[in-house]
Design an enzyme around this catalytic site. Structure first.
Site, PDB file in Angstrom:
ATOM      1  N   THR A 192      -6.596  -4.950   4.407  1.00 52.20           N
ATOM      2  CA  THR A 192      -6.084  -5.174   5.764  1.00 52.20           C
ATOM      3  C   THR A 192      -5.867  -6.658   6.062  1.00 52.20           C
ATOM      4  OG1 THR A 192      -7.208  -3.189   6.495  1.00 52.20           O
ATOM      5  CG2 THR A 192      -6.632  -4.775   8.205  1.00 52.20           C
ATOM      6  N   GLU A 193      -4.792  -6.928   6.801  1.00 54.64           N
ATOM      7  CA  GLU A 193      -4.488  -8.296   7.234  1.00 54.64           C
ATOM      8  C   GLU A 193      -4.291  -8.298   8.740  1.00 54.64           C
ATOM      9  OE1 GLU A 193      -1.207  -9.875   5.018  1.00 54.64           O
ATOM     10  OE2 GLU A 193      -2.343  -9.769   3.130  1.00 54.64           O
ATOM     11  N   PRO A 194      -4.284  -9.482   9.350  1.00 57.76           N
ATOM     12  CA  PRO A 194      -4.065  -9.521  10.805  1.00 57.76           C
ATOM     13  C   PRO A 194      -2.790  -8.769  11.206  1.00 57.76           C
ATOM     14  CG  PRO A 194      -4.737 -11.690  10.017  1.00 57.76           C
ATOM     15  CD  PRO A 194      -4.588 -10.822   8.800  1.00 57.76           C
TER      16      PRO A 194
ATOM     17  N   SER B 289      -2.303  -0.340   9.344  1.00 60.03           N
ATOM     18  CA  SER B 289      -1.797   0.946   8.878  1.00 60.03           C
ATOM     19  C   SER B 289      -0.639   0.761   7.902  1.00 60.03           C
ATOM     20  CB  SER B 289      -1.317   1.785  10.074  1.00 60.03           C
ATOM     21  OG  SER B 289      -2.399   2.080  10.922  1.00 60.03           O
TER      22      SER B 289
ATOM     23  N   ILE C  87     -12.937  -7.145   6.907  1.00 63.81           N
ATOM     24  CA  ILE C  87     -13.424  -6.871   5.544  1.00 63.81           C
ATOM     25  C   ILE C  87     -14.942  -6.647   5.584  1.00 63.81           C
ATOM     26  CG2 ILE C  87     -13.475  -7.657   3.142  1.00 63.81           C
ATOM     27  CD1 ILE C  87     -10.601  -7.174   4.400  1.00 63.81           C
TER      28      ILE C  87
ATOM     29  N   GLN D 233     -24.919  27.702  30.083  1.00 64.94           N
ATOM     30  CA  GLN D 233     -23.818  27.912  29.139  1.00 64.94           C
ATOM     31  C   GLN D 233     -22.994  26.634  28.930  1.00 64.94           C
ATOM     32  OE1 GLN D 233     -20.349  30.660  29.909  1.00 64.94           O
ATOM     33  NE2 GLN D 233     -21.734  32.040  28.851  1.00 64.94           N
TER      34      GLN D 233
ATOM     35  N   GLY E  76     -27.078  12.976  29.843  1.00 60.84           N
ATOM     36  CA  GLY E  76     -26.775  12.495  31.203  1.00 60.84           C
ATOM     37  C   GLY E  76     -26.953  10.988  31.314  1.00 60.84           C
TER      38      GLY E  76
ATOM     39  N   GLU F 270     -10.458   2.942   7.163  1.00 60.67           N
ATOM     40  CA  GLU F 270      -9.925   3.713   6.018  1.00 60.67           C
ATOM     41  C   GLU F 270      -8.786   4.658   6.439  1.00 60.67           C
ATOM     42  OE1 GLU F 270     -12.195   4.926   2.703  1.00 60.67           O
ATOM     43  OE2 GLU F 270     -13.793   3.495   3.136  1.00 60.67           O
ATOM     44  N   GLY F 271      -8.017   4.202   7.422  1.00 62.60           N
ATOM     45  CA  GLY F 271      -6.870   4.977   7.900  1.00 62.60           C
ATOM     46  C   GLY F 271      -7.217   5.677   9.190  1.00 62.60           C
TER      47      GLY F 271
HETATM   48  N1  COS Z   1      -1.375   8.483  -4.378  1.00 61.16           N
HETATM   49  C1  COS Z   1      -0.475   7.978  -5.240  1.00 61.16           C
HETATM   50  N2  COS Z   1       0.732   7.472  -4.840  1.00 61.16           N
HETATM   51  C2  COS Z   1       0.988   7.483  -3.513  1.00 61.16           C
HETATM   52  C3  COS Z   1       0.083   7.976  -2.564  1.00 61.16           C
HETATM   53  C4  COS Z   1      -1.147   8.506  -3.042  1.00 61.16           C
HETATM   54  N3  COS Z   1      -2.049   9.003  -2.208  1.00 61.16           N
HETATM   55  N4  COS Z   1       0.605   7.852  -1.336  1.00 61.16           N
HETATM   56  C5  COS Z   1       1.816   7.291  -1.499  1.00 61.16           C
HETATM   57  N5  COS Z   1       2.038   7.062  -2.811  1.00 61.16           N
HETATM   58  C6  COS Z   1       3.248   6.498  -3.420  1.00 61.16           C
HETATM   59  C7  COS Z   1       4.479   7.313  -3.066  1.00 61.16           C
HETATM   60  O1  COS Z   1       4.675   8.356  -3.998  1.00 61.16           O
HETATM   61  C8  COS Z   1       5.580   6.286  -3.121  1.00 61.16           C
HETATM   62  O2  COS Z   1       5.882   6.074  -4.487  1.00 61.16           O
HETATM   63  P1  COS Z   1       7.337   5.558  -4.983  1.00 61.16           P
HETATM   64  O3  COS Z   1       7.398   4.117  -4.646  1.00 61.16           O
HETATM   65  O4  COS Z   1       7.295   5.792  -6.463  1.00 61.16           O
HETATM   66  O5  COS Z   1       8.353   6.384  -4.262  1.00 61.16           O
HETATM   67  C9  COS Z   1       4.891   5.031  -2.597  1.00 61.16           C
HETATM   68  O6  COS Z   1       3.483   5.208  -2.841  1.00 61.16           O
HETATM   69  C10 COS Z   1       5.134   4.782  -1.130  1.00 61.16           C
HETATM   70  O7  COS Z   1       4.690   5.905  -0.403  1.00 61.16           O
HETATM   71  P2  COS Z   1       5.098   6.174   1.107  1.00 61.16           P
HETATM   72  O8  COS Z   1       6.587   6.040   1.235  1.00 61.16           O
HETATM   73  O9  COS Z   1       4.477   7.441   1.543  1.00 61.16           O
HETATM   74  O10 COS Z   1       4.434   4.952   1.843  1.00 61.16           O
HETATM   75  P3  COS Z   1       4.464   4.537   3.373  1.00 61.16           P
HETATM   76  O11 COS Z   1       4.736   3.088   3.439  1.00 61.16           O
HETATM   77  O12 COS Z   1       5.285   5.471   4.175  1.00 61.16           O
HETATM   78  O13 COS Z   1       2.937   4.626   3.876  1.00 61.16           O
HETATM   79  C11 COS Z   1       0.782   5.410   4.415  1.00 61.16           C
HETATM   80  C12 COS Z   1       2.032   5.470   3.510  1.00 61.16           C
HETATM   81  C13 COS Z   1       1.066   5.195   5.889  1.00 61.16           C
HETATM   82  C14 COS Z   1       0.122   6.739   4.233  1.00 61.16           C
HETATM   83  C15 COS Z   1      -0.127   4.293   3.893  1.00 61.16           C
HETATM   84  O14 COS Z   1       0.427   3.025   4.142  1.00 61.16           O
HETATM   85  C16 COS Z   1      -1.535   4.345   4.445  1.00 61.16           C
HETATM   86  O15 COS Z   1      -2.380   5.122   3.977  1.00 61.16           O
HETATM   87  N6  COS Z   1      -1.842   3.497   5.425  1.00 61.16           N
HETATM   88  C17 COS Z   1      -3.178   3.391   5.945  1.00 61.16           C
HETATM   89  C18 COS Z   1      -3.892   2.323   5.253  1.00 61.16           C
HETATM   90  C19 COS Z   1      -5.320   2.301   5.587  1.00 61.16           C
HETATM   91  O16 COS Z   1      -6.038   3.279   5.416  1.00 61.16           O
HETATM   92  N7  COS Z   1      -5.799   1.161   6.064  1.00 61.16           N
HETATM   93  C20 COS Z   1      -7.164   1.007   6.391  1.00 61.16           C
HETATM   94  C21 COS Z   1      -7.689  -0.162   5.657  1.00 61.16           C
HETATM   95  S1  COS Z   1      -8.625   0.201   4.316  1.00 61.16           S
HETATM   96  S2  COS Z   1     -10.423   0.046   5.025  1.00 61.16           S
END
Ligand code: COS
Length: 397
Positions: free
Chosen positions: A133-135, A139, A166, A294, A354, A378-379
């Site tokens: 994660t960055e500023p 997501s 982090i 209830q 309460g 973690e999302g």
């Molecule tokens: N496993 C393997 N490959 C994956 C995957 C997974 N679970 N999810 C996506 N991919 C692959 C896709 O197949 C795609 O591959 P190609 O480049 O070959 O086409 C690529 O990664 C991009 O996938 P997608 O288009 O779905 O990516 P998006 O940018 O739309 O974003 C989300 C996907 C939003 C789901 C992702 O950015 C995410 O999980 N964000 C949340 C991050 C997070 O949890 N942050 C919290 C910090 S960690 S504490």
């Protein structure tokens, strides 16, 4: 573990699994709970307790035995994490954050990287962290701005940029950092690295800064820091996988760790339920324990059902991962549902207590504050729904 047999599915744990779960429960009850409220108030990780956890073998759960770790599979890890978080989820988060930092190495690291960096965690009371994660990129992982530029002689990269939120950064000896090696390539320009930030004797690497930990609403015992890199040298052998594979490594990491977060949320929800039940039978109003109403006992019934369902979802997500299958959908089901029911359970526990529940004289307000982060880290719950919808509507091969 929950074994799929030829005749059906068993939900029975093996003796070893029960033993490990009971060890974690005992640690949570005897070691974590007595210090949890104070650690929350002080916003300070009780490091001696974490050291005890390391000595007891309750850290580095997924580091394979060949590198000195506990060698637990995902399913077994979930069992442990539910118990530790039942004790205190802030302390549990910090105890198990090495798992998140180490997952990219376990998933895509070379043998030499595994020996050196997983071995470091198992052989020493050392810490790893996960730097995604960055500023400006939470997501939206593909929006990462941190860069890693390969030197002309191809021996090292120079890392520049900053990361935020982090977990355990201030303790970390090494951090898995996700940085752009090709900004024009979108998510395909992201690469993963192991960055040595602090040697075991405490020497900090040139160009690295770690800010004071953040004051948070909940899980306050767990340190959370912002960090920055200015021309930090990463030897080329510390790249995880090939250039451009970082995004997929990050996604696979989260697939593997989200059931564990679900397990922790289940543990917090269970703690909330237990406190709420004890209070509801003891608290008398209108001449009767409030549990006789209830309005109260239906809340308790829903909490209990949701906890059972959350546990089964986390078990299934982890189990599927252990079968070597892509568990993206099940991991997100588990994480989303457990996080949301945990928030609801903790909020309802406060409701049942309460006015007393709203004070820090009772443990449930802490659970409510702690629960909130499960819907964010973690999302977020919204991202989990997005993943679920994508997996259902646009399934990948
Ligand atoms: N496993 C393997 N490959 C994956 C995957 C997974 N679970 N999810 C996506 N991919 C692959 C896709 O197949 C795609 O591959 P190609 O480049 O070959 O086409 C690529 O990664 C991009 O996938 P997608 O288009 O779905 O990516 P998006 O940018 O739309 O974003 C989300 C996907 C939003 C789901 C992702 O950015 C995410 O999980 N964000 C949340 C991050 C997070 O949890 N942050 C919290 C910090 S960690 S504490």
């Amino acid at each position: 573990m929950a074994v799929a047999t030829t005749t059906g599915v068993s939900f029975e744990l093996t003796d070893d699994q029960k033993e490990f779960r009971d060890l974690a429960h005992e640690f949570a009850e005897k070691e974590i709970r007595p210090v949890a409220a104070q650690a929350d108030r002080d916003s300070k990780l009780p490091i001696d307790l974490i050291r005890k956890g390391w000595d007891t073998g309750l850290m580095n759960l997924h580091v394979p035995e060949q590198y000195g770790g506990a060698g637990l599979n995902s399913f077994e890890g979930v069992l442990v994490m539910e118990e530790l978080a039942w004790g205190c989820s802030g302390i549990a988060t910090s105890m198990e954050a090495n798992g998140l930092g180490a997952a990219p190495v376990i998933i895509a690291g070379t043998e030499a990287q595994k020996e050196k960096y997983l071995g470091m965690l198992a052989d020493n009371f050392a810490f790893a962290a996960f730097g995604l994660t960055e500023p400006g990129a939470g997501s939206d992982v593909s929006g990462i701005q941190t860069t890693a530029t390969l030197s002309e002689d191809g021996t090292h990269y120079l890392l520049n940029g900053s990361k935020t939120f982090i977990t355990n950064a201030e303790l970390a000896n090494w951090i898995t950092i996700f940085a752009m090696t090709d900004k024009s390539a979108g998510h395909r320009g992201l690469t993963a690295f192991i960055v040595d930030v602090k040697s075991l004797d405490g020497t900090v690497v040139d160009g690295y800064t770690c800010e004071k930990h953040m004051e948070k609403l909940g899980q306050r015992a767990s340190p959370t820091n912002a960090i920055a890199f200015q021309d930090v040298v990463i030897p080329v052998e510390n790249r995880i996988g090939a250039e451009g594979e970082g995004f997929k490594i990050a996604m696979k990491t989260l697939d593997s760790t989200r059931p564990g977060v679900g397990g922790m949320a289940t543990g917090v929800a269970r703690a909330a339920l237990e406190y709420a039940m004890a209070y509801a039978v003891e608290r008398v109003q209108f001449g009767l324990p409030i549990a006789m109403n209830q309005g109260v006992n239906f809340m308790i019934a829903d909490m209990a059902t949701n906890i059972e369902a959350a546990r089964l979802l986390t078990w299934r997500g982890a189990w599927l991962h252990d079968q070597g299958e892509r568990a993206t959908l099940q991991s997100s089901h588990a994480k989303r549902f457990s996080a949301d029911i945990c928030m609801e359970a903790a909020t309802n526990a406060v409701q049942i207590f309460g006015g007393y529940g709203y004070t820090n004289e009772y443990p449930v307000e802490k659970l409510m504050r702690d629960a909130k982060i499960f819907q964010i880290y973690e999302g977020t719950s919204q991202i989990q729904r997005l993943v679920i919808a994508k997996e259902l509507l646009m399934p990948r091969g």
